[in-house]
Design an enzyme around this catalytic site. Structure first.
Site, PDB file in Angstrom:
ATOM      1  N   PRO A   2       0.815  -1.200   0.000  1.00  0.00           N
ATOM      2  CA  PRO A   2       0.000   0.000   0.000  1.00  0.00           C
ATOM      3  C   PRO A   2       0.850   1.252   0.000  1.00  0.00           C
ATOM      4  O   PRO A   2       1.909   1.299   0.618  1.00  0.00           O
ATOM      5  CB  PRO A   2      -0.804  -0.107   1.286  1.00  0.00           C
ATOM      6  CG  PRO A   2      -0.194  -1.172   2.088  1.00  0.00           C
ATOM      7  CD  PRO A   2       0.921  -1.774   1.344  1.00  0.00           C
ATOM      8  N   GLU A   3       0.372   2.253  -0.707  1.00  0.00           N
ATOM      9  CA  GLU A   3       0.980   3.578  -0.665  1.00  0.00           C
ATOM     10  C   GLU A   3       0.108   4.436   0.238  1.00  0.00           C
ATOM     11  O   GLU A   3      -0.832   3.942   0.852  1.00  0.00           O
ATOM     12  CB  GLU A   3       1.083   4.132  -2.092  1.00  0.00           C
ATOM     13  CG  GLU A   3       1.809   3.158  -3.010  1.00  0.00           C
ATOM     14  CD  GLU A   3       1.973   3.660  -4.439  1.00  0.00           C
ATOM     15  OE1 GLU A   3       2.020   4.871  -4.659  1.00  0.00           O
ATOM     16  OE2 GLU A   3       2.041   2.807  -5.345  1.00  0.00           O
ATOM     17  N   HIS A  93      -2.861 -15.915   6.088  1.00  0.00           N
ATOM     18  CA  HIS A  93      -1.486 -15.430   6.240  1.00  0.00           C
ATOM     19  C   HIS A  93      -1.324 -14.591   7.511  1.00  0.00           C
ATOM     20  O   HIS A  93      -0.412 -13.763   7.582  1.00  0.00           O
ATOM     21  CB  HIS A  93      -1.072 -14.638   5.012  1.00  0.00           C
ATOM     22  CG  HIS A  93      -1.089 -15.467   3.760  1.00  0.00           C
ATOM     23  ND1 HIS A  93      -0.174 -16.473   3.525  1.00  0.00           N
ATOM     24  CD2 HIS A  93      -1.923 -15.468   2.696  1.00  0.00           C
ATOM     25  CE1 HIS A  93      -0.441 -17.043   2.353  1.00  0.00           C
ATOM     26  NE2 HIS A  93      -1.498 -16.458   1.836  1.00  0.00           N
ATOM     27  N   ARG A 112       4.037 -12.069   2.038  1.00  0.00           N
ATOM     28  CA  ARG A 112       5.490 -12.135   1.850  1.00  0.00           C
ATOM     29  C   ARG A 112       6.269 -11.891   3.139  1.00  0.00           C
ATOM     30  O   ARG A 112       7.486 -12.046   3.162  1.00  0.00           O
ATOM     31  CB  ARG A 112       5.915 -11.143   0.759  1.00  0.00           C
ATOM     32  CG  ARG A 112       5.462 -11.615  -0.612  1.00  0.00           C
ATOM     33  CD  ARG A 112       5.653 -10.544  -1.667  1.00  0.00           C
ATOM     34  NE  ARG A 112       7.051 -10.294  -1.956  1.00  0.00           N
ATOM     35  CZ  ARG A 112       7.468  -9.393  -2.844  1.00  0.00           C
ATOM     36  NH1 ARG A 112       6.584  -8.667  -3.511  1.00  0.00           N
ATOM     37  NH2 ARG A 112       8.739  -9.209  -3.051  1.00  0.00           N
TER      38      ARG A 112
END
Length: 284
Positions: A2-3, A93, A112
């Site tokens: 996310p930005e 996750h 990740r």
DNA sequence: CAATAGCCCTGGTGGC
DNA sequence: TGCCACCAGGGCTATT
């Protein structure tokens, strides 16, 4: 992942859910995400304490606790913060689960596992030289803020020897822009991503300033940009991907002039631009 | 300083 | 269908 607009949407969704809630237990499934302090101190400092408020600075999320602890979270590429109702499905996750006093839980999930979670005391936050959260303490001004002005943009472009895109990605110059919104802002301002920052004219600075604020506010209004992983705190996708000018549009027609969008690599990052609208001056 | 590469990781995609 | 190389919204560190 996310930005700034995505993180802003996450924090807005988070607050009604966590504000005033007491953390009753913490399950740490992936301890390596906690960069500071150690796992046990992290748990001891937070359990049985109340969350006062969630906030955002750049791409960082901060939770303030009633004992002056501050949790500083960076989602990096694939991190998510999910507000999960009692009995709701736990994200597969999930890395850290904060159980709250009303039966709900705040889940940090990260495919990740590149994200970071740190806990600072009030004095460490004031001190800034504590050695942790370095990126958080050196953030530049926010787009859409009073401090971010065309004059400021002019100043940073004037003192920089490099290309404009890598400059705009540096969080110590401007907080919150990432790869998508930088490409978009440059497309709207009609500036080539490899343009040397020094050579950008006043008229272009003015256009770039407006374009940066536009892409950020449009991104927020659209609930963020979702290509694959981004979800807000309720697990929902954003919609700004439907309104992008260049990002991820290689080969598709430019929305201004219909020339196919090109993809190059600038500063090691995939970069999308219109070769017609965004040209380099002949002498560069 | 600026550019580059490596690193931290998993998983989706596209080519063969 | 399977295998594999490549790519990804970020940012820190080391090297030239």
């Amino acid at each position: 992942m996310p930005e700034m607009p995505e993180v802003e949407i996450i924090v807005r969704g988070l607050n009604p859910f966590v504000e005033g809630r007491t953390i009753t237990a913490i399950d740490i499934i992936q301890p390596t995400l906690i960069k500071y302090p150690d796992e046990n101190t992290f748990i001891e400092s937070l359990v049985n304490h109340r969350i006062i408020v969630a906030s955002r600075r750049g791409k960082y999320i901060r939770l303030d606790l009633d004992n002056d602890s501050k949790v500083i979270i960076h989602l990096r590429m694939t991190g998510k913060l999910l507000c999960t109702p009692a009995g709701g499905e736990i994200d597969k996750h999930a890395c850290i689960i904060f159980q709250l006093d009303n039966g709900t839980s705040l889940i940090y999930a990260d495919i990740r596992r590149l994200g970071t979670v740190e806990l600072l005391t009030a004095s460490e936050l004031t001190n800034k030289d504590c050695g942790f959260c370095k990126g958080y303490f050196t953030l530049g001004p926010e787009p859409l803020s009073q401090e971010f002005t065309p004059e400021y943009l002019r100043r940073i472009t004037q003192k920089n020897r490099g290309k404009i895109k890598p400059l705009l990605l540096k969080q110590n110059y401007l907080a919150g822009l990432g790869n998508i919104y930088v490409d978009e802002a440059l497309a709207i301002a009609k500036i080539h991503p490899e343009r040397m920052a020094l050579t950008i004219t006043n008229a272009e600075i003015s256009a770039l300033y407006k374009a940066i604020n536009k892409v950020i506010s449009d991104g927020i209004a659209d609930g963020g940009t979702t290509f694959r992983d981004y979800r807000n705190s309720s697990g929902e996708r954003g919609h700004h991907q439907e309104h992008l000018y260049v990002y991820n549009r290689k080969g598709e027609p430019c929305k201004f002039c219909h020339t196919p969008i090109e993809r190059i690599v600038v500063g090691g990052r995939g970069t999308h631009y219109c070769p017609q609208c965004q040209q380099l001056p002949i002498d560069e």
